[in-house]
Design a protein around this motif. Structure first.
Motif, PDB file in Angstrom:
ATOM      1  N   GLU A 131       0.859  42.737 -10.481  1.00 46.02           N
ATOM      2  CA  GLU A 131       2.304  42.770 -10.224  1.00 46.02           C
ATOM      3  C   GLU A 131       3.067  41.633 -10.919  1.00 46.02           C
ATOM      4  O   GLU A 131       4.123  41.883 -11.519  1.00 46.02           O
ATOM      5  N   TYR A 178       5.999  42.313 -13.726  1.00 44.12           N
ATOM      6  CA  TYR A 178       7.357  41.808 -13.528  1.00 44.12           C
ATOM      7  C   TYR A 178       7.798  40.962 -14.728  1.00 44.12           C
ATOM      8  O   TYR A 178       8.953  41.053 -15.172  1.00 44.12           O
ATOM      9  N   GLY A 220       9.705  43.113  -6.285  1.00 44.52           N
ATOM     10  CA  GLY A 220       9.911  44.018  -7.406  1.00 44.52           C
ATOM     11  C   GLY A 220      11.359  44.378  -7.644  1.00 44.52           C
ATOM     12  O   GLY A 220      11.644  45.392  -8.288  1.00 44.52           O
TER      13      GLY A 220
END
Length: 887
Positions: free
Chosen positions: A17, A21, A138
């Motif tokens: 993640e 990002y 997110g």
């Protein structure tokens, strides 16, 4: 495309993640454009306070708008998700003061300037921390446009609005009854006071007539405030007591006498019918005092201690004074009775201290001229609430609104832009610091010590963040905004104030829609709070399950305006769904050729399952898009979940495995459909689970960013009604037979012939054509059509499916006697479990002393056992009937 050996067996959110990002940030994927010819879609983030870490309410508050932003960005709109934080004057100052006390310091010792330096340092730490937390969720915010309610541009907007309102006579300074927090040492607004019913006492006290001829009895819940009484009131229509109107009574424990007056506010049925009037310490008494020109006696200091005018009670807290006053009343014979009662008590929302109504010199906004246009705008539909019924709350508050006290006795915040001339007492309101008095030209000017209510600047958030009062490109491009996403608990605090402030300053409502969500509660439905210790840290859930799983869990069952319960199983299900999608991804990669240009595949190459899955995808695109347009986000997520998990993974992949293995034109067509349908499915899932979908899509499409792809066009897929009806029947039949196998523990390798009956002739041929699929997925070796007028064997078990029935020869497949014995043992076990659960729930020692979640879990077990027993009895009856037929 990557080799399957290069793709991990599971998606690791903790490592992947942050990388994903950073890719979004590096490629400016979140940036909006101004000016731009594209249609804008704008959401300004409800700014979290710089008072700590994000909680589950923030996670929901942020995830909902991000879903809408990602969807509209993929629809080709110029989507701006504008982030920021709020200075939260009262809450932040209280925390900073608390931190200073650990160092043995007070803000007064530091002085205003050094204290504010300390606050700005605090802001930098927590602003950055919150930003990092939001990025872990997110959120696709345009971080280049991030704002803070006290940054230079927003502060300029605040002073401009204050001056404009003052110049038009809509801001004034005056002595009014306000809410005072003795702990925060500041005024607070009505909606920052939380009312809670608590145990209290009703004291009845004798007030003798001044002429010595008799006495009256007065009831009160706050006997200590009698020291500030300036009248006793009765109702003007009270015939029983009107004979005493105008008489004077002696105020016990003092040397004063006060009059008996008449006012329609008095309820003659409450207490004794006589009401003590304390204009300085009760809002209703204050209004009565104004109507009757009563003197005002303030008996409390800023920290809620009795003043020097209270004689022997001076310096006592209100609680101490109450005890002392009641004791003296009793000793001197004035106390008639003390009765227990339940009473609404107002406390400060920030610190839980009992709020004191008091008269104070403060700054106010005249609300009536501002409220009218704001009410009309919502009535006309310029701003719409989702769900619609929440506008009633808005109307109720706006129609009964009182003038807004906007001054706070704090240092952290926007200082009121007012200066006082110490020579001629001129009041100067200016956007810039004046050097001399415009009246006497004196340079002896002193700025007002107070700051503005936090909500004064927050009310300007929708337009001040876009550059107002300047007509910037951002303001012209993105204002008014499209949606405000917020909880129902701040319709008063924020939504209403944003609407009237925006109308006054820009002539437009700040947003077209207000999407109201409920509160995130614990698994038992309780509000999360520090006192209950039931709060859930979203970052801990991200560490455990990943951001996609957290977002998924927050969306499950989400309905506008409804509270939702936070259960671990929701986030576990989210993680399981990620694994399901990832496994499908790995399967597709293993079965794809290097050439993913499928232009050679034609409609003639497609099999019925291909046409079916594309028809289902077409319906999913339309339904999901409709739900997102209606802001039904929970229902939208459910649509793509069902399609991917059920139709695509559980059925379509199983249906095409043999074709992929065999290759040829039919295998190539299966590859094309797998690749195309899965790619579009990822687009549909992306707003809800952005990380895993981005990673998979980047592999399948060699580095393309999914976040910048176009939303799937349902028009590219054709609905094939024949394929849908056929596959619906086939899937229903397979599922029914599989369930029967599971119920009776029939091993998968055991194949059998079955009879069937269909509702129409076309379905008969379609099912017979599907026999290879039935054989492979349901274990049916032969499927015999039951002729018209014929009946199934009475010993067969009938499986009803969509469009017909299948008869399974159960006695050929199971040892009836052995299965009966197994089921009877299971029946006995379930009965014992139910008996045990009922006994526990009937035991008051357990239900009252065990933790609530333990009791609730036991209730759920009892229901599950009873459901299982009911299902088992159906199987028993079937087998017992079969056993009788065999005998």
């Amino acid at each position: 495309m990557k080799n399957i050996d290069d793709i991990a067996k599971t998606f690791d959110p903790l490592s992947e993640e942050p990388i994903i990002y950073k890719e979004w940030l590096d490629r400016n994927a979140f940036d909006a454009e101004s000016p731009s010819d594209k249609e804008a879609f704008t959401i300004v983030m409800p700014p979290p306070n710089i008072t700590g870490e994000l909680h589950m309410g923030h996670a929901l508050d942020n995830t909902l708008p991000d879903v809408l932003i990602r969807y509209n960005r993929m629809r080709g709109k110029n989507a701006l998700f504008l982030p920021g934080t709020d200075h939260a004057s009262i809450a932040t100052e209280a925390l900073v003061v608390q931190e200073l006390s650990k160092e043995g310091l007070t803000k007064e010792e530091l002085g205003r300037e050094k204290f504010l330096d300390y606050c700005w340092t605090w802001k930098e730490v927590y602003h950055d921390r919150i930003t990092g937390q939001q990025q872990r969720l997110g959120l696709s915010c345009d971080w280049k446009r991030q704002r803070f309610t006290m940054d230079e541009g927003l502060s300029r907007a605040v002073t401009r609005v204050f001056k404009d309102l003052y110049d038009e006579g809509l801001i004034y300074r005056g002595e009014r009854m306000i809410n005072w927090c003795p702990s925060c040492l500041t005024s607070i607004s009505d909606i920052e006071v939380e009312h809670e019913e608590k145990d209290a006492s009703l004291y009845t006290i004798t007030y003798p007539f001044a002429d010595g001829d008799g006495a009256i009895a007065v009831a009160t819940t706050r006997p200590e405030t009698m020291l500030g009484d300036t009248a006793v009131a009765i109702h003007p229509d009270d015939e029983q007591r009107s004979c005493h109107l105008g008489r004077m009574v002696h105020l016990p424990l003092t040397d004063r006498t006060i009059p008996i007056i008449a006012d329609s506010y008095v309820d003659p049925e409450f207490g004794t019918g006589y009401v003590k009037i304390t204009p300085a310490h009760d809002p209703n008494d204050y209004e009565i005092g104004l109507r009757h020109n009563l003197p005002v006696i303030d008996i409390l200091t800023d920290d809620a201690r009795m003043t020097d005018e209270c004689g022997p009670y001076a310096g006592m807290t209100t609680i101490e004074a109450r005890e002392a006053v009641v004791n003296d009343l009793k000793v001197q014979g004035y106390l008639v009775s003390v009765e227990p009662m339940r009473h609404n008590i107002g406390t400060c929302q920030r610190c839980d201290t009992i709020v004191e109504p008091r008269i104070s010199l403060q700054w106010f906004v005249k609300m009536e001229p501002l409220a009218g246009p704001a009410i009309e705008a919502v009535r006309k539909g310029d701003t719409q609430f989702v769900p619609d019924h929440f506008k009633k709350i808005y109307f109720n508050w706006m129609e009964g609104i009182r003038d807004w006290c906007i001054s706070r006795q704090l240092w952290w915040g926007h200082r009121i832009p007012v200066w006082y001339c110490e020579e001629c007492e001129e009041i100067i309101v200016s956007e810039k610091t004046p050097s001399t008095c415009p009246s006497c030209h004196s340079m002896c000017l002193k700025q007002d010590e107070d700051t503005l209510d936090t909500w004064f600047s927050s009310a300007l958030w929708a337009f001040s963040t876009l550059g107002w009062p300047d007509h910037t490109d951002d303001f012209k491009t993105f204002y008014p905004t499209d949606v405000l996403v917020t909880g129902y608990d701040i319709i008063f605090f924020w939504v209403a104030r944003m609407i009237f402030s925006s109308l006054y300053n820009t002539g437009m409502t700040p947003f077209r829609y207000v999407l109201i969500h409920g509160m995130v509660r614990d698994e038992l439905g309780r509000k999360m709070s520090k006192s209950l210790g039931n709060g859930v840290n979203p970052l801990e859930l991200i560490d455990k399950y990943g951001a996609d799983a957290l977002r998924y869990g927050l969306m499950v069952g989400t309905t506008p305006g409804k509270d939702l319960r936070c259960r671990d199983e929701k986030f576990e299900n989210g993680r399981n769904f990620i694994n399901k999608v990832w496994n499908a991804f790995r399967f597709i990669v293993m079965n794809l050729d290097d050439d993913t240009d499928f232009s050679d595949v034609t409609d003639d190459d497609l099999e019925i399952e291909d046409r079916w899955i594309m028809s289902e995808l077409k319906g999913t695109i339309n339904a999901l898009s409709d739900h997102l347009e209606a802001m039904e986000l929970g229902m939208a997520q459910e649509k793509i979940y069902t399609f991917l998990w059920d139709y695509f993974c559980d059925w379509y992949i199983e249906l095409v495995k043999e074709r992929l293995h065999d290759g040829g034109r039919t295998g190539r067509a299966a590859q094309a459909v797998l690749y195309g349908v899965f790619s579009d499915s990822l687009k549909l899932l992306h707003p809800f689970m952005p990380f895993v979908t981005e990673r998979i899509y980047g592999v399948l499409h060699e580095g393309q960013l999914l976040i910048l792809e176009t939303w799937p066009d349902a028009g590219q897929y054709r609905h094939d009604d024949d394929a849908v009806r056929t596959m619906t029947s086939l899937v229903s039949a397979i599922r029914g037979v599989r369930n029967l196998r599971a119920e009776y523990k029939i091993v998968p390798a055991r194949r059998f012939s079955a009879s069937f009956r269909a509702d129409d002739g076309a379905l008969v041929s379609r099912l017979q054509d599907g026999l290879p699929t039935l054989a492979r997925l349901a274990g049916i070796s032969a499927l015999n059509l039951l002729e018209d007028g014929s009946y199934f064997d009475e010993e067969d078990v009938i499986v009803i499916f969509n469009g017909g029935e299948i008869a399974v020869p159960l006695r050929e497949l199971v040892d009836v006697e052995e299965e009966l014995n197994r089921l009877k043992k299971e029946e006995a076990r379930l009965k014992q479990e139910i008996k045990r659960a009922e006994a526990m729930l009937a035991n008051s020692q357990f239900t009252t002393k065990a933790p609530a979640h333990v009791v609730e879990a036991q209730r759920e077990k009892e229901v599950q056992y009873k459901d299982q027993l009911e299902s088992l009895r159906v199987q028993l009856e079937r087998l017992e009937r079969l056993a009788r037929d065999i005998d």
